[in-house]
Design a protein around this motif. Structure first.
Motif, PDB file in Angstrom:
ATOM      1  N   GLU A  72       0.805  -1.222   0.000  1.00 19.69           N
ATOM      2  CA  GLU A  72       0.000   0.000   0.000  1.00 19.69           C
ATOM      3  C   GLU A  72       0.836   1.270   0.000  1.00 19.69           C
ATOM      4  OE1 GLU A  72      -3.427   0.378   2.393  1.00 19.69           O
ATOM      5  OE2 GLU A  72      -3.894  -1.742   2.292  1.00 19.69           O
ATOM      6  N   ARG A  73       2.103   1.190   0.301  1.00 19.50           N
ATOM      7  CA  ARG A  73       2.957   2.391   0.269  1.00 19.50           C
ATOM      8  C   ARG A  73       3.078   2.941  -1.147  1.00 19.50           C
ATOM      9  NH1 ARG A  73       8.336   0.285   2.483  1.00 19.50           N
ATOM     10  NH2 ARG A  73       7.630  -1.450   1.225  1.00 19.50           N
ATOM     11  N   TYR A  74       2.924   2.071  -2.152  1.00 16.93           N
ATOM     12  CA  TYR A  74       3.108   2.479  -3.537  1.00 16.93           C
ATOM     13  C   TYR A  74       1.790   2.740  -4.261  1.00 16.93           C
ATOM     14  CZ  TYR A  74       7.913   1.125  -2.834  1.00 16.93           C
ATOM     15  OH  TYR A  74       9.190   1.035  -2.365  1.00 16.93           O
ATOM     16  N   TYR A  75       0.673   2.649  -3.576  1.00 13.17           N
ATOM     17  CA  TYR A  75      -0.613   2.931  -4.211  1.00 13.17           C
ATOM     18  C   TYR A  75      -0.687   4.404  -4.583  1.00 13.17           C
ATOM     19  CZ  TYR A  75      -2.635  -1.562  -2.813  1.00 13.17           C
ATOM     20  OH  TYR A  75      -2.907  -2.880  -2.665  1.00 13.17           O
ATOM     21  N   LEU A  76      -1.468   4.667  -5.604  1.00 15.42           N
ATOM     22  CA  LEU A  76      -1.745   6.049  -5.973  1.00 15.42           C
ATOM     23  C   LEU A  76      -2.611   6.681  -4.890  1.00 15.42           C
ATOM     24  CD1 LEU A  76      -2.596   5.464  -9.728  1.00 15.42           C
ATOM     25  CD2 LEU A  76      -0.468   6.346  -8.785  1.00 15.42           C
ATOM     26  N   PRO A  77      -2.617   8.006  -4.772  1.00 17.69           N
ATOM     27  CA  PRO A  77      -3.439   8.640  -3.733  1.00 17.69           C
ATOM     28  C   PRO A  77      -4.923   8.280  -3.822  1.00 17.69           C
ATOM     29  CG  PRO A  77      -1.912  10.230  -4.647  1.00 17.69           C
ATOM     30  CD  PRO A  77      -1.771   8.970  -5.455  1.00 17.69           C
ATOM     31  N   ARG A  78      -5.428   8.016  -5.024  1.00 17.52           N
ATOM     32  CA  ARG A  78      -6.846   7.670  -5.172  1.00 17.52           C
ATOM     33  C   ARG A  78      -7.164   6.306  -4.567  1.00 17.52           C
ATOM     34  NH1 ARG A  78      -6.310   5.699 -11.224  1.00 17.52           N
ATOM     35  NH2 ARG A  78      -5.873   3.555 -10.655  1.00 17.52           N
ATOM     36  N   ASP A  79      -6.145   5.436  -4.381  1.00 20.16           N
ATOM     37  CA  ASP A  79      -6.358   4.077  -3.887  1.00 20.16           C
ATOM     38  C   ASP A  79      -6.061   3.911  -2.407  1.00 20.16           C
ATOM     39  OD1 ASP A  79      -7.035   3.099  -6.441  1.00 20.16           O
ATOM     40  OD2 ASP A  79      -4.921   2.920  -6.961  1.00 20.16           O
ATOM     41  N   LYS A  80      -5.589   4.947  -1.744  1.00 19.16           N
ATOM     42  CA  LYS A  80      -5.159   4.821  -0.354  1.00 19.16           C
ATOM     43  C   LYS A  80      -6.315   5.014   0.609  1.00 19.16           C
ATOM     44  CE  LYS A  80      -0.377   6.106  -1.001  1.00 19.16           C
ATOM     45  NZ  LYS A  80       0.697   7.016  -0.647  1.00 19.16           N
ATOM     46  N   GLY A  81      -6.217   4.340   1.730  1.00 17.65           N
ATOM     47  CA  GLY A  81      -7.170   4.526   2.815  1.00 17.65           C
ATOM     48  C   GLY A  81      -8.104   3.348   2.994  1.00 17.65           C
ATOM     49  N   PRO A  82      -8.666   3.236   4.198  1.00 18.43           N
ATOM     50  CA  PRO A  82      -9.542   2.097   4.486  1.00 18.43           C
ATOM     51  C   PRO A  82     -10.855   2.127   3.712  1.00 18.43           C
ATOM     52  CG  PRO A  82      -9.473   3.604   6.352  1.00 18.43           C
ATOM     53  CD  PRO A  82      -8.460   4.082   5.375  1.00 18.43           C
ATOM     54  N   VAL A  83     -11.391   3.312   3.431  1.00 18.38           N
ATOM     55  CA  VAL A  83     -12.652   3.394   2.694  1.00 18.38           C
ATOM     56  C   VAL A  83     -12.452   2.903   1.264  1.00 18.38           C
ATOM     57  CG1 VAL A  83     -14.501   4.920   1.924  1.00 18.38           C
ATOM     58  CG2 VAL A  83     -13.421   5.316   4.123  1.00 18.38           C
ATOM     59  N   ARG A  84     -11.371   3.324   0.636  1.00 19.41           N
ATOM     60  CA  ARG A  84     -11.096   2.878  -0.730  1.00 19.41           C
ATOM     61  C   ARG A  84     -10.809   1.374  -0.763  1.00 19.41           C
ATOM     62  NH1 ARG A  84     -11.202   7.099  -4.692  1.00 19.41           N
ATOM     63  NH2 ARG A  84     -11.948   8.850  -3.476  1.00 19.41           N
ATOM     64  N   ARG A  85     -10.129   0.863   0.267  1.00 16.20           N
ATOM     65  CA  ARG A  85      -9.869  -0.574   0.330  1.00 16.20           C
ATOM     66  C   ARG A  85     -11.187  -1.337   0.442  1.00 16.20           C
ATOM     67  NH1 ARG A  85      -7.240  -2.368   5.326  1.00 16.20           N
ATOM     68  NH2 ARG A  85      -6.408  -0.282   5.161  1.00 16.20           N
ATOM     69  N   PHE A  86     -12.132  -0.815   1.247  1.00 14.69           N
ATOM     70  CA  PHE A  86     -13.435  -1.462   1.356  1.00 14.69           C
ATOM     71  C   PHE A  86     -14.170  -1.432   0.019  1.00 14.69           C
ATOM     72  CE2 PHE A  86     -18.005  -0.824   1.755  1.00 14.69           C
ATOM     73  CZ  PHE A  86     -18.354  -2.081   2.219  1.00 14.69           C
ATOM     74  N   VAL A  87     -14.139  -0.286  -0.673  1.00 18.03           N
ATOM     75  CA  VAL A  87     -14.832  -0.175  -1.965  1.00 18.03           C
ATOM     76  C   VAL A  87     -14.235  -1.162  -2.966  1.00 18.03           C
ATOM     77  CG1 VAL A  87     -15.305   1.359  -3.916  1.00 18.03           C
ATOM     78  CG2 VAL A  87     -15.606   2.184  -1.585  1.00 18.03           C
ATOM     79  N   ARG A  88     -12.910  -1.275  -2.980  1.00 21.58           N
ATOM     80  CA  ARG A  88     -12.269  -2.253  -3.883  1.00 21.58           C
ATOM     81  C   ARG A  88     -12.739  -3.663  -3.567  1.00 21.58           C
ATOM     82  NH1 ARG A  88      -7.609   0.722  -2.873  1.00 21.58           N
ATOM     83  NH2 ARG A  88      -6.831  -0.819  -1.401  1.00 21.58           N
TER      84      ARG A  88
END
Length: 193
Positions: A72-88
């Motif tokens: 997750e350190r290399y994810y783009l800013p749009r992909d970071k965070g727990p909410v985005r992880r849940f949506v994915r």
């Protein structure tokens, strides 16, 4: 004709050590030449541009490999965070009609080029029906996803989540980055923090 005597034994073959590096140590001359080649400063504008391009390529390849691995350190800013992880995970855990789109497009093309008007009209009907199903599926995805996000993350902003979920759902599963971590039908964890 020469015969080997029974007392002679063949020479033992050199086997690489399990902790070895797998290649011979370079000579001092080779090592110094390699160091000079690495330290060589580009002189012309063309060499500078080529060096920058190769550095960008190496950097982007390493970042892409880290994203595929799930770092997750290399994810783009749009992909970071727990909410985005849940949506994915929410998008990846459900079956989407978009996954049927490519096979149905192939069938539609075959029917369209068959030369028979009736088969071509059936192909067009199948294509329009599939597009309608995809649109309905995306609308249902939006409402279900927003409801789940509101339950799990009541204090988090939801701006841009619908677009993020729909763009991820419209991609074929094997092409999605970051890679899917859940399978279709798999239950989602209760907490994402």
């Amino acid at each position: 004709m020469f015969r080997r005597s029974k007392t002679e034994t063949p020479a033992p073959e050199a086997t690489p050590k399990p902790d070895g590096k797998g290649r011979p140590t370079p000579s001092r001359k080779e090592a110094e030449a390699a160091a000079r080649a690495r330290a060589k400063v580009p002189r012309t504008r063309k060499e500078i541009a080529q060096a920058q391009r190769s550095a960008r390529t190496e950097s982007s390849q390493s970042v892409r490999a880290a994203m595929k691995a799930g770092d997750e350190r290399y994810y783009l800013p749009r992909d970071k965070g727990p909410v985005r992880r849940f949506v994915r995970d929410f998008v990846d855990s459900r079956f989407s009609f978009i996954e049927l789109m490519i096979p149905l497009l192939l069938v539609t093309m075959v029917l369209g080029y068959s030369g028979n008007e009736r088969l071509a009209s059936i192909g067009n009907t199948v294509l329009l029906g599939t597009i309608l199903l995809v649109v309905v599926d995306m609308v249902l995805l939006r409402f279900r996803m927003r409801r789940q996000v509101a339950q799990r993350f009541p204090d988090e902003p939801t701006k841009g989540l619908t677009y993020y979920a729909i763009t991820r759902a419209l991609q074929m599963k094997f092409m999605r980055l970051p890679k899917a971590k859940v399978k279709i039908g798999q239950g989602l964890p209760e907490h994402y923090r």
